[in-house]
Design an enzyme around this catalytic site. Structure first.
Site, PDB file in Angstrom:
ATOM      1  N   ASP A   1      -0.378   3.279  -2.057  1.00 22.56           N
ATOM      2  CA  ASP A   1      -1.619   2.544  -1.749  1.00 22.56           C
ATOM      3  C   ASP A   1      -2.749   3.093  -2.618  1.00 22.56           C
ATOM      4  O   ASP A   1      -3.124   4.267  -2.496  1.00 22.56           O
ATOM      5  CB  ASP A   1      -1.994   2.688  -0.271  1.00 22.56           C
ATOM      6  CG  ASP A   1      -1.021   1.996   0.660  1.00 22.56           C
ATOM      7  OD1 ASP A   1      -0.263   1.120   0.188  1.00 22.56           O
ATOM      8  OD2 ASP A   1      -1.015   2.321   1.858  1.00 22.56           O
TER       9      ASP A   1
ATOM     10  N   ARG B   1       1.660 -11.146  -6.770  1.00 22.28           N
ATOM     11  CA  ARG B   1       1.612 -10.093  -7.783  1.00 22.28           C
ATOM     12  C   ARG B   1       1.303 -10.747  -9.126  1.00 22.28           C
ATOM     13  O   ARG B   1       2.081 -11.556  -9.612  1.00 22.28           O
ATOM     14  CB  ARG B   1       2.962  -9.365  -7.817  1.00 22.28           C
ATOM     15  CG  ARG B   1       3.297  -8.776  -6.458  1.00 22.28           C
ATOM     16  CD  ARG B   1       4.750  -8.374  -6.339  1.00 22.28           C
ATOM     17  NE  ARG B   1       5.051  -7.964  -4.985  1.00 22.28           N
ATOM     18  CZ  ARG B   1       6.039  -7.171  -4.647  1.00 22.28           C
ATOM     19  NH1 ARG B   1       6.863  -6.692  -5.572  1.00 22.28           N
ATOM     20  NH2 ARG B   1       6.238  -6.842  -3.385  1.00 22.28           N
TER      21      ARG B   1
ATOM     22  N   HIS C   1       5.832  -1.380  -1.558  1.00 21.36           N
ATOM     23  CA  HIS C   1       4.987  -0.246  -1.944  1.00 21.36           C
ATOM     24  C   HIS C   1       5.798   1.046  -1.909  1.00 21.36           C
ATOM     25  O   HIS C   1       6.637   1.239  -1.034  1.00 21.36           O
ATOM     26  CB  HIS C   1       3.807  -0.088  -0.991  1.00 21.36           C
ATOM     27  CG  HIS C   1       2.824  -1.197  -1.060  1.00 21.36           C
ATOM     28  ND1 HIS C   1       1.708  -1.231  -0.274  1.00 21.36           N
ATOM     29  CD2 HIS C   1       2.765  -2.309  -1.826  1.00 21.36           C
ATOM     30  CE1 HIS C   1       1.013  -2.310  -0.546  1.00 21.36           C
ATOM     31  NE2 HIS C   1       1.643  -2.987  -1.476  1.00 21.36           N
TER      32      HIS C   1
ATOM     33  N   HIS D   1       0.962   1.161   6.031  1.00 22.72           N
ATOM     34  CA  HIS D   1       0.013   0.838   4.964  1.00 22.72           C
ATOM     35  C   HIS D   1      -1.385   1.217   5.434  1.00 22.72           C
ATOM     36  O   HIS D   1      -1.709   1.089   6.614  1.00 22.72           O
ATOM     37  CB  HIS D   1       0.080  -0.664   4.661  1.00 22.72           C
ATOM     38  CG  HIS D   1      -0.870  -1.093   3.601  1.00 22.72           C
ATOM     39  ND1 HIS D   1      -0.699  -0.760   2.283  1.00 22.72           N
ATOM     40  CD2 HIS D   1      -2.012  -1.803   3.670  1.00 22.72           C
ATOM     41  CE1 HIS D   1      -1.697  -1.264   1.584  1.00 22.72           C
ATOM     42  NE2 HIS D   1      -2.505  -1.896   2.406  1.00 22.72           N
TER      43      HIS D   1
ATOM     44  N   HIS E   1       4.656   0.497  -6.782  1.00 27.35           N
ATOM     45  CA  HIS E   1       5.787  -0.093  -6.061  1.00 27.35           C
ATOM     46  C   HIS E   1       7.038   0.748  -6.282  1.00 27.35           C
ATOM     47  O   HIS E   1       7.142   1.495  -7.250  1.00 27.35           O
ATOM     48  CB  HIS E   1       5.990  -1.546  -6.483  1.00 27.35           C
ATOM     49  CG  HIS E   1       4.977  -2.479  -5.870  1.00 27.35           C
ATOM     50  ND1 HIS E   1       5.319  -3.411  -4.921  1.00 27.35           N
ATOM     51  CD2 HIS E   1       3.644  -2.594  -6.055  1.00 27.35           C
ATOM     52  CE1 HIS E   1       4.227  -4.077  -4.549  1.00 27.35           C
ATOM     53  NE2 HIS E   1       3.194  -3.599  -5.236  1.00 27.35           N
TER      54      HIS E   1
ATOM     55  N   HIS F   1      -2.418  -7.247  -7.643  1.00 27.50           N
ATOM     56  CA  HIS F   1      -2.288  -8.435  -6.793  1.00 27.50           C
ATOM     57  C   HIS F   1      -3.497  -9.353  -6.976  1.00 27.50           C
ATOM     58  O   HIS F   1      -4.558  -8.897  -7.390  1.00 27.50           O
ATOM     59  CB  HIS F   1      -2.176  -8.016  -5.327  1.00 27.50           C
ATOM     60  CG  HIS F   1      -0.926  -7.260  -5.015  1.00 27.50           C
ATOM     61  ND1 HIS F   1       0.186  -7.865  -4.476  1.00 27.50           N
ATOM     62  CD2 HIS F   1      -0.609  -5.950  -5.180  1.00 27.50           C
ATOM     63  CE1 HIS F   1       1.132  -6.951  -4.312  1.00 27.50           C
ATOM     64  NE2 HIS F   1       0.671  -5.784  -4.733  1.00 27.50           N
TER      65      HIS F   1
ATOM     66  N   HIS G   1      -1.245  -1.297  -6.474  1.00 26.63           N
ATOM     67  CA  HIS G   1      -0.291  -0.422  -5.799  1.00 26.63           C
ATOM     68  C   HIS G   1       0.793   0.082  -6.741  1.00 26.63           C
ATOM     69  O   HIS G   1       1.173  -0.610  -7.676  1.00 26.63           O
ATOM     70  CB  HIS G   1       0.422  -1.172  -4.663  1.00 26.63           C
ATOM     71  CG  HIS G   1      -0.487  -1.857  -3.721  1.00 26.63           C
ATOM     72  ND1 HIS G   1      -0.679  -3.224  -3.745  1.00 26.63           N
ATOM     73  CD2 HIS G   1      -1.277  -1.375  -2.742  1.00 26.63           C
ATOM     74  CE1 HIS G   1      -1.547  -3.555  -2.793  1.00 26.63           C
ATOM     75  NE2 HIS G   1      -1.927  -2.452  -2.178  1.00 26.63           N
TER      76      HIS G   1
ATOM     77  N   HIS H   1       0.704   4.580   2.639  1.00 27.58           N
ATOM     78  CA  HIS H   1       1.805   4.697   1.689  1.00 27.58           C
ATOM     79  C   HIS H   1       1.324   5.542   0.509  1.00 27.58           C
ATOM     80  O   HIS H   1       0.153   5.468   0.131  1.00 27.58           O
ATOM     81  CB  HIS H   1       2.195   3.332   1.107  1.00 27.58           C
ATOM     82  CG  HIS H   1       2.634   2.315   2.095  1.00 27.58           C
ATOM     83  ND1 HIS H   1       2.428   0.963   1.894  1.00 27.58           N
ATOM     84  CD2 HIS H   1       3.273   2.415   3.280  1.00 27.58           C
ATOM     85  CE1 HIS H   1       2.930   0.287   2.909  1.00 27.58           C
ATOM     86  NE2 HIS H   1       3.454   1.149   3.765  1.00 27.58           N
TER      87      HIS H   1
END
Length: 177
Positions: A115, A170, A95, A103, A79, A153, A77, A112
């Site tokens: 994403d 993460r 995100h 999401h 962020h 992640h 993602h 998002h």
């Protein structure tokens, strides 16, 4: 010209003008690039390099990763904050979501901006990555990703759990510049 025809003509002219303005306000890029070098977080050995290339209304994302769990998928993602200083990368915030959407599946229009599709690693924990997405820009504007972070992640994103796809800790983070 009758009143009805004049009203129709005015309405069509206004609709055409609005369509032109809407098209002109859509952000488009012509090859602007950004990159990020991801460093390990949360005690992992994951790392990688990612490039973002703006192509019209889409962004082409290419990456290479190592130190991932073999034969698995990891959530990936953009962020909101360009801060990877925390040992667990929580300093990167949530995100990137300039339109405050839920999401979801990348490129669905119901997701998002940050994403991204999952990364898929090979038997050695390495991965190459390519995706072409829309919904963000390679600049510093409201929908821009420059100065934000990109995060890998530990677990795959399920694209439905709110607010972040249940993708776990993460494990790598990098500043997009």
């Amino acid at each position: 010209m009758s009143t009805n025809l004049r009203n129709i003509s005015i309405a069509l002219s206004a609709a055409g003008l609005l369509a032109l303005v809407a098209c002109q306000s859509m952000e488009q890029g012509t090859g602007q690039k950004a990159s990020a070098s991801l460093e390990s977080r949360s005690g992992s050995k994951a790392k990688g390099d990612v490039t973002f290339t703006w192509q019209g209304s889409d962004v082409l994302i290419n990456g290479s990763f190592s130190g991932l769990k073999p034969n698995s998928e990891q959530g990936f993602h953009v962020h909101e904050k360009g801060d990877c200083s925390a040992p667990d990368a929580t300093s990167a915030g949530g995100h990137f979501n300039p339109e405050t959407k839920s999401h979801g599946m990348p490129n669905s229009g119901m997701n998002h901006a940050g994403d991204l599709p999952n990364i898929k690693s090979d038997a050695n924990g390495n991965a190459t990555y390519t995706a072409k997405l829309h919904g963000f820009a390679v600049n510093t504007g409201p929908s821009g990703i420059l100065g934000r972070s990109v995060v890998v992640h530990r677990d795959p994103d399920d694209y439905k759990s709110q607010p972040a796809g249940n993708s776990g800790p993460r494990i790598a983070c990098g500043l997009i510049k």
